[in-house]
Design an enzyme around this catalytic site. Structure first.
Site, PDB file in Angstrom:
ATOM      1  N   LYS A 132       2.797   1.139  16.071  1.00 44.21           N
ATOM      2  CA  LYS A 132       1.584   1.749  15.515  1.00 44.21           C
ATOM      3  C   LYS A 132       0.413   0.816  15.791  1.00 44.21           C
ATOM      4  O   LYS A 132       0.453  -0.374  15.451  1.00 44.21           O
ATOM      5  CB  LYS A 132       1.774   1.907  14.009  1.00 44.21           C
ATOM      6  CG  LYS A 132       1.083   3.091  13.389  1.00 44.21           C
ATOM      7  CD  LYS A 132       1.542   3.223  11.938  1.00 44.21           C
ATOM      8  CE  LYS A 132       0.846   4.340  11.226  1.00 44.21           C
ATOM      9  NZ  LYS A 132       1.200   4.355   9.804  1.00 44.21           N
TER      10      LYS A 132
HETATM   11  O1  G3P Z   1       0.478   5.959   6.824  1.00 44.23           O
HETATM   12  C1  G3P Z   1      -0.868   6.162   6.832  1.00 44.23           C
HETATM   13  C2  G3P Z   1      -1.407   7.141   5.796  1.00 44.23           C
HETATM   14  O2  G3P Z   1      -0.511   8.164   5.557  1.00 44.23           O
HETATM   15  C3  G3P Z   1      -2.000   6.513   4.578  1.00 44.23           C
HETATM   16  O3  G3P Z   1      -2.204   7.413   3.528  1.00 44.23           O
HETATM   17  O4  G3P Z   1      -2.689   7.877   1.149  1.00 44.23           O
HETATM   18  O5  G3P Z   1      -3.128   5.574   2.074  1.00 44.23           O
HETATM   19  O6  G3P Z   1      -4.574   7.495   2.706  1.00 44.23           O
HETATM   20  P1  G3P Z   1      -3.204   7.071   2.317  1.00 44.23           P
END
Ligand code: G3P
Length: 217
Positions: free
Chosen positions: A83
């Site tokens: 990633k």
């Molecule tokens: O993995 C990346 C993403 O899904 C992060 O989500 O909830 O931290 O905005 P969030």
């Protein structure tokens, strides 16, 4: 649509993998910090449980550093997807790594233009963060629709991996648009199974079945 789980919590991953409905896993530095364990140990454990792509994010922000870290991460297992952040060096690293045959997930995508660049860099996955868009009063799902249209126009192979998912309707809307993958936090994924009428209906069926005095054998 493929379902990935967005967590570094290996117990939660095991539980969801047991359903047979899990196609992959995404982690990020914040999720690893929350798990409070060694990154490589976590990754090994996840890759043993889930054969699908397991995203592991680099911490370097320069091209050479990203390649060095990617090399270490790729040694964990064949199903590691590297990633990288959507910055210039991240896309340069994406191009190099995909040319070498690695799976690459380009993360922190917030615009259709960025998604177009990631596809041109050969990304295996593009991760638009829809919840964070919604958080600032923008329409995260509109971004998914735009990316779907662009990728279909040019037949890019890059899979749209909907990230920053906050609730079941994000998953449903993404599926309606035709996103390839949703990465879903464990609590949201579990909610997908539930409907009060299913519970109520099952209770009634079981009560009626008991009245028949029969068994299925
Ligand atoms: O993995 C990346 C993403 O899904 C992060 O989500 O909830 O931290 O905005 P969030």
């Amino acid at each position: 649509m493929k379902f990935f789980v967005d967590t570094a919590d290996t117990a939660a991953i095991r539980e969801l993998a047991a359903t047979g409905l899990l196609d992959g896993v995404t982690t990020n530095p914040s999720l690893v910090a929350r798990a409070g364990r060694d990154f490589f140990e976590i990754l090994k454990e996840i890759c043993d449980v889930v054969p699908g792509p397991v995203s592991a994010e680099v911490a370097a922000t320069d091209f050479d550093g990203m390649l060095r870290e990617a090399e270490r991460l790729r040694k964990v297992a064949d199903n590691i997807a590297i990633k990288v952040p959507l910055i210039v060096d991240g896309l340069k690293a994406c191009k190099r790594l995909t040319d070498e045959g690695a799976m690459v997930n380009v993360t922190l995508c917030f615009s259709a233009a960025q998604a177009l660049l990631a596809a041109k860099a050969g990304a295996s996955f593009i991760s638009p963060f829809i919840g964070r868009h919604d958080d600032v009063g923008q329409d995260g799902m509109a971004l998914i629709a735009d990316i779907r249209q662009i990728y279909d126009n040019y037949h890019f192979d890059t899979e749209i991996l909907v990230a920053s998912v906050r609730h079941p309707m994000h998953v449903v809307e993404a599926a309606k648009i035709g996103a390839d993958v949703c990465t879903i936090p464990p609590d949201v994924l579990k909610k997908l199974f539930n409907h009060p009428l299913t519970e109520k209906g099952l209770e009634a069926f079981l009560a009626d079945w008991k009245k028949t005095g029969q068994t299925i054998r």
